[in-house]
Design an enzyme around this catalytic site. Structure first.
Site, mmCIF file in Angstrom:
data_model
loop_
_atom_site.group_PDB
_atom_site.id
_atom_site.type_symbol
_atom_site.label_atom_id
_atom_site.label_comp_id
_atom_site.label_asym_id
_atom_site.label_seq_id
_atom_site.Cartn_x
_atom_site.Cartn_y
_atom_site.Cartn_z
ATOM 1 N N HIS A 49 30.070 -24.631 -16.588
ATOM 2 C CA HIS A 49 30.486 -25.846 -15.900
ATOM 3 C C HIS A 49 29.489 -26.921 -16.329
ATOM 4 C CE1 HIS A 49 32.147 -22.903 -12.806
ATOM 5 N NE2 HIS A 49 33.201 -23.541 -13.265
ATOM 6 N N ASP A 52 26.358 -26.454 -14.528
ATOM 7 C CA ASP A 52 25.553 -25.274 -14.887
ATOM 8 C C ASP A 52 24.544 -25.695 -15.949
ATOM 9 O OD1 ASP A 52 26.974 -23.302 -13.349
ATOM 10 O OD2 ASP A 52 28.519 -23.203 -14.905
HETATM 11 C C1 GLO Z 1 39.114 -20.142 -10.418
HETATM 12 C C2 GLO Z 1 38.929 -20.303 -11.844
HETATM 13 C C3 GLO Z 1 37.509 -20.696 -12.210
HETATM 14 C C4 GLO Z 1 37.462 -21.317 -13.585
HETATM 15 C C5 GLO Z 1 36.101 -21.826 -13.937
HETATM 16 C C6 GLO Z 1 36.083 -22.516 -15.282
HETATM 17 O O1 GLO Z 1 40.101 -19.679 -9.928
HETATM 18 O O2 GLO Z 1 39.310 -19.149 -12.502
HETATM 19 O O3 GLO Z 1 36.657 -19.589 -12.148
HETATM 20 O O4 GLO Z 1 37.878 -20.407 -14.544
HETATM 21 O O5 GLO Z 1 35.680 -22.712 -12.957
HETATM 22 O O6 GLO Z 1 36.610 -23.753 -15.188
#
Ligand code: GLO
Ligand code: MG
Length: 344
Positions: A49, A52
């Site tokens: 993210h 992150d």
């Molecule tokens: C939630 C999503 C989340 C995304 C992550 C990447 O349901 O799967 O985990 O994959 O935030 O954007």
């Protein structure tokens, strides 16, 4: 020699075990420690993210972002890791409480687009060209709260502005039908690719498919992947598993639907996915009951299940498949698949 698959996960996949009904049950693992685990666990790439990579990203100046993201890139280099993608985490900011790109308030929409542009800048500094858009709160709790037609046009505008911000960046939409919203605007890969073709540069908009999200939409994950693959638009996956229509579980790959998992690996093989250089991402969560020292098993187990299923796909007797298909004897084909999966 068949191409080797490479694996990735996000730092959020090593987590403290909080759920909506209870607090954390495991201590936080500091970011640097998580990075050290990647290679040990058999992974080559990190899914980020924006925050992150640069914590508290919205409070930081462009110079600070540049400095912190460059430091993160050095840490990655030091561990022999690459950044697979960066995703704007719009859903945790109160500004995005009712969506960002599709919010009713134009000031909120502008905020969301500005943040996505920062995400793109961070991706560049981390050496990645891929932005993942999980459109968490782009949808509604009640239909009457938004004009859904306008919302889709706002989303298109946001995608176009991101494409304009950087001529090389690629956007992968991660569809999900619900949660946190009652209904999301991009529930399936069909929706995602339809809007991709509406953008000003369709070649740079594709998708990421997550197993659990397809299952929550009542669809077969491998067929969803096949649809994207047929358009050369499957740019990452979030393999995991899901036991029926309930909250998004992010179970370990293969844990609930082994045969469906086999078919996801099969479709990736049919598309020579490994040769494309794209990663196999595992968006899995450790069960809340796991002790801290055992809270990475969901990652290694998922990877190992993938590799075991890959072996099953590669060793399935092709002559049996061909004979059964030619004879339209799908009962025999199904039995052969089940026997093969059971090692008989
Ligand atoms: C939630 C999503 C989340 C995304 C992550 C990447 O349901 O799967 O985990 O994959 O935030 O954007
Ligand atoms: Mg995901």
């Amino acid at each position: 020699m068949a191409a080797e698959y490479r694996f990735s996960f996000g730092p959020w996949n090593i987590h403290e075990g909080a759920d909506p009904f209870g607090p954390t049950v495991r201590p936080s693992v500091e970011f640097g420690k998580k990075l050290k685990l990647y290679k040990q666990l058999g992974f080559d790439a990190v899914q980020f993210h924006d925050d992150d990579a640069v914590p508290d990203v919205e409070a930081k100046s462009a110079a600070q972002i540049q400095q912190e993201a460059s430091a993160m890139k050095q840490m990655l280099d030091g561990e022999g890791l690459v950044a697979e993608f960066v995703a704007p985490r719009l859903w945790e900011n109160p500004m995005g409480i009712d969506g960002g790109f599709t919010a009713n308030d134009p000031a909120v929409r502008k905020w969301a687009i500005d943040r996505a542009k920062r995400t793109i800048d961070i991706a560049n500094l981390l050496g990645s060209k891929l932005i993942v858009l999980w459109l968490a709160r782009e949808g509604t709790y009640i239909r009457e709260s938004k004009n859904a037609i306008d919302a889709h046009r706002h989303l298109l505008d946001a995608l176009n502005q991101m494409l304009d911000h950087d001529p090389e960046i690629q956007l992968a939409i991660e569809p999900k039908p619900n949660e946190p919203m009652d209904q999301a605007y991009m529930p399936t890969i069909g929706h995602a690719l339809a809007i991709a073709y509406q953008t000003k540069d369709p070649n740079r908009v594709g998708g990421l498919i997550e197993t659990a999200h397809a299952l929550l939409a009542g669809l077969d994950p491998s067929d969803e992947m096949a649809f994207a693959l047929s358009h050369d638009k499957l740019w990452s996956v979030h393999l995991n598993d899901q036991n029926g229509l309930k909250y998004d579980q992010d179970k370990s790959f293969g844990a609930a639907n082994l045969r469906a998992s086999y078919n996801q690996v099969r479709v990736l093989e049919l598309a020579n996915y490994a040769e494309t250089g794209r990663y196999v991402g595992l968006d899995v969560k450790a069960m809340r009951t796991q002790k801290a020292e055992q809270a990475t098993l969901h990652l290694t187990n998922s990877r190992e299940v993938f590799l075991m299923l890959l072996d099953k796909v590669r060793t399935f007797p092709k002559d049996v498949e061909q004979r059964c298909v030619a004879d339209r004897n799908y009962e025999a084909l199904e039995f052969a698949v089940l026997k093969h999966l059971m090692g008989r």
